[in-house]
Every structure is written in structure tokens, then in C-alpha cells.
Design a protein around this motif. Sequence first.
Motif, PDB file in Angstrom:
ATOM      1  N   CYS A  49      -2.334  65.711  41.171  1.00 21.37           N
ATOM      2  CA  CYS A  49      -3.273  64.907  40.656  1.00 21.37           C
ATOM      3  C   CYS A  49      -4.914  65.402  40.965  1.00 21.37           C
ATOM      4  O   CYS A  49      -4.947  66.022  41.747  1.00 21.37           O
ATOM      5  CB  CYS A  49      -3.433  63.380  41.166  1.00 21.37           C
ATOM      6  SG  CYS A  49      -1.631  62.790  40.714  1.00 21.37           S
ATOM      7  N   ASP A  50      -5.701  65.267  39.710  1.00 21.01           N
ATOM      8  CA  ASP A  50      -6.981  65.568  40.285  1.00 21.01           C
ATOM      9  C   ASP A  50      -7.711  64.713  40.941  1.00 21.01           C
ATOM     10  O   ASP A  50      -7.194  63.891  41.371  1.00 21.01           O
ATOM     11  CB  ASP A  50      -7.756  65.917  38.848  1.00 21.01           C
ATOM     12  CG  ASP A  50      -7.152  66.731  38.067  1.00 21.01           C
ATOM     13  OD1 ASP A  50      -6.903  67.782  38.457  1.00 21.01           O
ATOM     14  OD2 ASP A  50      -7.414  66.744  36.764  1.00 21.01           O
ATOM     15  N   GLU A  51      -8.830  64.941  41.545  1.00 20.53           N
ATOM     16  CA  GLU A  51      -9.516  63.932  42.550  1.00 20.53           C
ATOM     17  C   GLU A  51     -10.225  62.966  41.491  1.00 20.53           C
ATOM     18  O   GLU A  51     -10.005  61.576  42.143  1.00 20.53           O
ATOM     19  CB  GLU A  51     -10.732  64.777  42.829  1.00 20.53           C
ATOM     20  CG  GLU A  51     -11.562  63.844  43.890  1.00 20.53           C
ATOM     21  CD  GLU A  51     -12.914  64.517  44.296  1.00 20.53           C
ATOM     22  OE1 GLU A  51     -13.788  64.028  45.149  1.00 20.53           O
ATOM     23  OE2 GLU A  51     -12.896  66.052  44.496  1.00 20.53           O
ATOM     24  N   TYR A  53      -8.694  60.101  38.696  1.00 21.14           N
ATOM     25  CA  TYR A  53      -7.876  60.109  37.959  1.00 21.14           C
ATOM     26  C   TYR A  53      -7.826  58.962  36.841  1.00 21.14           C
ATOM     27  O   TYR A  53      -8.709  57.754  37.490  1.00 21.14           O
ATOM     28  CB  TYR A  53      -6.566  59.722  38.950  1.00 21.14           C
ATOM     29  CG  TYR A  53      -5.155  59.330  38.400  1.00 21.14           C
ATOM     30  CD1 TYR A  53      -4.352  60.559  38.516  1.00 21.14           C
ATOM     31  CD2 TYR A  53      -4.720  58.310  38.041  1.00 21.14           C
ATOM     32  CE1 TYR A  53      -3.052  60.437  37.627  1.00 21.14           C
ATOM     33  CE2 TYR A  53      -3.487  58.000  37.385  1.00 21.14           C
ATOM     34  CZ  TYR A  53      -2.855  59.232  37.231  1.00 21.14           C
ATOM     35  OH  TYR A  53      -1.471  58.964  36.936  1.00 21.14           O
ATOM     36  N   CYS A  68       0.663  61.015  43.459  1.00 21.43           N
ATOM     37  CA  CYS A  68      -0.321  61.849  43.767  1.00 21.43           C
ATOM     38  C   CYS A  68      -0.379  62.067  45.206  1.00 21.43           C
ATOM     39  O   CYS A  68      -1.262  62.823  45.853  1.00 21.43           O
ATOM     40  CB  CYS A  68      -1.665  61.206  43.398  1.00 21.43           C
ATOM     41  SG  CYS A  68      -1.812  61.079  41.775  1.00 21.43           S
TER      42      CYS A  68
END
Length: 103
Positions: A49-51, A53, A68
Motif C-alpha cells: 500500500c502507498d502512504e 490510500y 496494508c
Amino acid sequence: MASSRTPVSYTDAARWYCIIFLFLIVLLGSLTAENSLMDKMNPEVGSTCDEIYVVGEGETLHTISEKCGDPFIVEENPHIHDPDDVFPGLVIKITPSGPLHNF
């Protein structure tokens, strides 16, 4: 002089096109099912997961937390007043906890 070739009717040609089309559909469907099965067997693939979301349809904070690896989503996102009021399109901050953060 008569031709020795027999003419192909339109129904015969259409039948063959339908058979080929159905074969391709079955082939593509089996490939998609195989990829889905591989994703279920290895859940870590593609689960990063990206920072930042964006919540998707049908997701909850619990499912996002598991996906995540961030058990503190509510604490890190003060704009979430009610953890049960999560909707698609909501933007949240994700801070995955690595092995150093798990005590």
C-alpha cells in the motif's frame, strides 16, 4: 470446364467462426481463473500500500488494516471521526508497521 472445389456455405463459415470464438472465450476464461487462483495462493503479491490510500468499494478500516499492515489507521487519521463511516473515495494515510514497530 467445371471447378472441382465445392462452395462453402455461409452457415458453415459462421459455424466455424462461432466455434473459434467460443474456444477463445474458454481459453481466456481459464487464464483469468488461473491468475485469480495464483493470487489467492500467494496473498502477499500486490498487497503493498502507498502512504496515501484511497478507500475502494466494499472496504472497511479492518480490511485495509490487514491488507496494508497498519493497525493504527484511526489514530493516524484524525479526520475519521467514526470508524464505521468509511466510504469509497475516502483518502487515508497508511503507515505500515514493520518488524521493528511490532513489540
